[in-house]
Design a protein around this motif. Structure first.
Motif, mmCIF file in Angstrom:
data_model
loop_
_atom_site.group_PDB
_atom_site.id
_atom_site.type_symbol
_atom_site.label_atom_id
_atom_site.label_comp_id
_atom_site.label_asym_id
_atom_site.label_seq_id
_atom_site.Cartn_x
_atom_site.Cartn_y
_atom_site.Cartn_z
ATOM 1 N N TRP A 107 0.853 -1.022 0.006
ATOM 2 C CA TRP A 107 -0.153 0.026 -0.030
ATOM 3 C C TRP A 107 0.732 1.248 0.092
ATOM 4 N N VAL A 108 0.382 2.417 -0.552
ATOM 5 C CA VAL A 108 0.953 3.883 -0.433
ATOM 6 C C VAL A 108 0.236 4.607 0.341
ATOM 7 N N ALA A 109 0.889 5.392 1.074
ATOM 8 C CA ALA A 109 0.047 6.410 1.822
ATOM 9 C C ALA A 109 0.726 7.893 1.695
ATOM 10 N N ASP A 110 -0.035 8.757 1.705
ATOM 11 C CA ASP A 110 0.543 10.232 1.661
ATOM 12 C C ASP A 110 -0.421 11.101 2.184
ATOM 13 N N GLU A 111 -0.074 12.347 2.407
ATOM 14 C CA GLU A 111 -0.911 13.479 2.994
ATOM 15 C C GLU A 111 -0.815 14.746 2.231
ATOM 16 N N MET A 112 -1.664 15.684 2.212
ATOM 17 C CA MET A 112 -1.350 17.044 1.552
ATOM 18 C C MET A 112 -2.114 17.864 2.334
ATOM 19 N N MET A 113 -1.861 19.203 2.152
ATOM 20 C CA MET A 113 -2.668 20.143 2.752
ATOM 21 C C MET A 113 -3.798 20.851 1.919
ATOM 22 N N VAL A 114 -5.115 21.011 2.395
ATOM 23 C CA VAL A 114 -6.147 21.514 1.498
ATOM 24 C C VAL A 114 -6.793 22.425 2.164
ATOM 25 N N ASP A 115 -7.770 23.255 1.440
ATOM 26 C CA ASP A 115 -8.484 24.545 2.154
ATOM 27 C C ASP A 115 -9.769 23.832 2.093
ATOM 28 N N VAL A 116 -10.401 23.936 3.257
ATOM 29 C CA VAL A 116 -12.018 23.577 3.476
ATOM 30 C C VAL A 116 -12.726 24.727 3.910
ATOM 31 N N GLY A 117 -13.265 25.409 3.025
ATOM 32 C CA GLY A 117 -14.039 26.485 3.573
ATOM 33 C C GLY A 117 -13.246 27.767 4.358
ATOM 34 N N ALA A 156 -9.694 -6.741 2.331
ATOM 35 C CA ALA A 156 -10.087 -8.015 2.517
ATOM 36 C C ALA A 156 -8.823 -8.755 3.289
ATOM 37 N N ASN A 157 -7.658 -8.017 3.164
ATOM 38 C CA ASN A 157 -6.569 -8.752 3.596
ATOM 39 C C ASN A 157 -5.347 -7.425 4.043
ATOM 40 N N PRO A 158 -4.686 -7.887 5.047
ATOM 41 C CA PRO A 158 -3.518 -6.701 5.520
ATOM 42 C C PRO A 158 -2.397 -6.224 4.523
ATOM 43 N N PRO A 159 -1.856 -5.386 4.333
ATOM 44 C CA PRO A 159 -0.551 -5.328 3.712
ATOM 45 C C PRO A 159 0.726 -5.887 4.251
ATOM 46 N N GLU A 160 1.661 -6.138 3.373
ATOM 47 C CA GLU A 160 2.769 -6.964 3.985
ATOM 48 C C GLU A 160 3.974 -5.730 3.828
ATOM 49 N N ARG A 161 3.627 -4.671 3.030
ATOM 50 C CA ARG A 161 4.377 -3.329 3.032
ATOM 51 C C ARG A 161 3.527 -2.289 3.099
ATOM 52 N N ILE A 162 4.020 -0.988 3.418
ATOM 53 C CA ILE A 162 3.386 0.351 3.467
ATOM 54 C C ILE A 162 4.352 1.278 2.994
ATOM 55 N N ARG A 163 4.215 2.083 1.874
ATOM 56 C CA ARG A 163 5.284 2.919 1.720
ATOM 57 C C ARG A 163 4.682 4.203 1.698
ATOM 58 N N THR A 164 5.644 5.041 2.350
ATOM 59 C CA THR A 164 5.123 6.656 2.744
ATOM 60 C C THR A 164 6.334 7.652 2.653
ATOM 61 N N ASP A 165 6.169 8.528 2.847
ATOM 62 C CA ASP A 165 7.084 9.835 2.813
ATOM 63 C C ASP A 165 7.875 9.660 4.164
ATOM 64 N N LYS A 166 8.855 10.489 4.717
ATOM 65 C CA LYS A 166 9.432 10.502 5.843
ATOM 66 C C LYS A 166 8.944 10.891 6.886
ATOM 67 N N LEU A 167 7.644 11.328 7.091
ATOM 68 C CA LEU A 167 6.672 11.770 8.086
ATOM 69 C C LEU A 167 6.846 10.714 9.179
ATOM 70 N N GLY A 168 7.345 11.405 10.340
ATOM 71 C CA GLY A 168 7.305 10.461 11.426
ATOM 72 C C GLY A 168 6.126 9.885 12.085
#
Length: 323
Positions: free
Chosen positions: A118-128, A171-183
């Motif tokens: 799986w890959v995970a990431d985050e980004m800043m957005v403007d909500v209202g 349906a099944n858990p990941p073996e690996r998760i790829r992210t940036d360097k966010l702690g």
């Protein structure tokens, strides 16, 4: 002068069968029909029983919203395309809210067969006018989006909630998760997927990178204009949830062999378009309450009813026999 008649085939909006019969008229004078195979009734306008607008019109409104159109633009487009009175913005908002919630709830019962990474990431957005963080998790193999979570913080708790949400749709858990360097990811992955290997990206040009997730964030950035027009975190979250349904089910994707990611992920949802979500039968409150009762409770209530009837019968004075 010759007269011409037009034969119109009426199909059941619930099951699609054409074996229907006329079933009187409603208070507005519209023809009602009853479907022989499924037994449900509907209006000749195409609207389901209890609704005034046809399912395909409501479905089109929801679809247009997730394509980035405003409520006002959607109302004008519907009136022009379907020759109906222009719906109010409040009506379209109610449609989007209800059927987005219905779709997300239904999809939780159809988990995706994801790959090992799986890959995970985050980004800043403007909500209202408020700055928030949009967290996303995607399966690398199928491009199926497992979670999109809106949070005012960029901390471990937010990362944990995002991963837990992703777990509900897989349906099944990941073996690996790829992210940036966010702690924040390090502790979150340990909490939710302790057996998964955490791979941290060293940048876009490095051998180990997070290009898939960056590409996903690029897709979400196209929707930030709509998020700016929403008024709260709650409406922003609902928009993201509905957009994810649209992305996974109703959009072809180059990375998924030109098919919607749901097809590659082995997901078989109960609908193929937003109009199908609308066509789901209307269930009354009484029916929902009855469905939640367990057989044991039902039997106990029946036994109490019989006992009460027996006591009532024994308490009645005996009538004298007529001679």
């Amino acid at each position: 002068m010759a007269e011409f008649t037009k034969t119109v085939t009426v199909n059941c909006p619930y099951c699609g069968d054409a074996s229907v019969v006329k079933f009187g008229r409603n208070v507005s004078g519209h023809q009602r029909y009853r479907c022989k195979p499924c037994g449900k009734t509907f209006l000749g306008t195409g609207a389901l029983h209890g609704r005034k607008v046809p399912s395909n019109v409501i479905g089109a409104a929801v679809q247009k919203f997730y394509r980035g159109m405003s409520y006002k633009s959607i109302a004008e487009q519907l009136a022009q395309d379907h020759d109906i009175p222009e719906p109010s913005k409040q009506t379209i908002y109610a449609w989007v809210k209800k059927y987005t919630d219905d779709a997300v709830k239904a999809m939780s019962e159809h988990p995706a067969e994801t790959g090992p990474e799986w890959v995970a990431d985050e980004m800043m957005v403007d909500v209202g006018g408020q700055k928030m963080w949009n967290w996303n998790v995607m399966d690398a193999k199928t491009r199926y989006i497992l979670a999109s979570y809106l949070s005012p913080r960029r901390d471990t708790n937010a990362a944990t909630r995002t991963l837990r949400k992703a777990a509900r749709f897989a349906a099944n858990p990941p073996e690996r998760i790829r992210t940036d360097k966010l702690g924040s990811y390090t502790e979150a992955i340990k909490r939710v997927f302790p057996d998964a290997k955490h791979i941290q990206s060293d940048g876009i040009t490095a051998k180990v990178n997070n290009n898939l997730s960056e590409r996903l964030q690029g897709t979400f950035r196209q929707r930030t204009k709509t998020l700016r027009g929403l008024d709260s975190r709650q409406t922003g979250q609902r928009y993201l949830d509905g957009w994810v349904v649209t992305y996974n089910l109703f959009r072809d994707h180059e990375g998924a062999d030109g098919k919607p990611p749901a097809v590659k992920a082995g997901v078989k949802p109960p609908f193929e378009e937003w109009a199908d979500v609308v066509r789901k039968p209307v269930v009354s409150a009484a029916t929902r309450i009855a469905a939640r009762r367990t057989p044991a409770k039902t039997r106990a209530k029946s036994q109490r009813g019989k006992a009460s009837a027996g006591r009532l019968a024994s308490a009645q004075p005996k009538r004298a026999k007529r001679r």
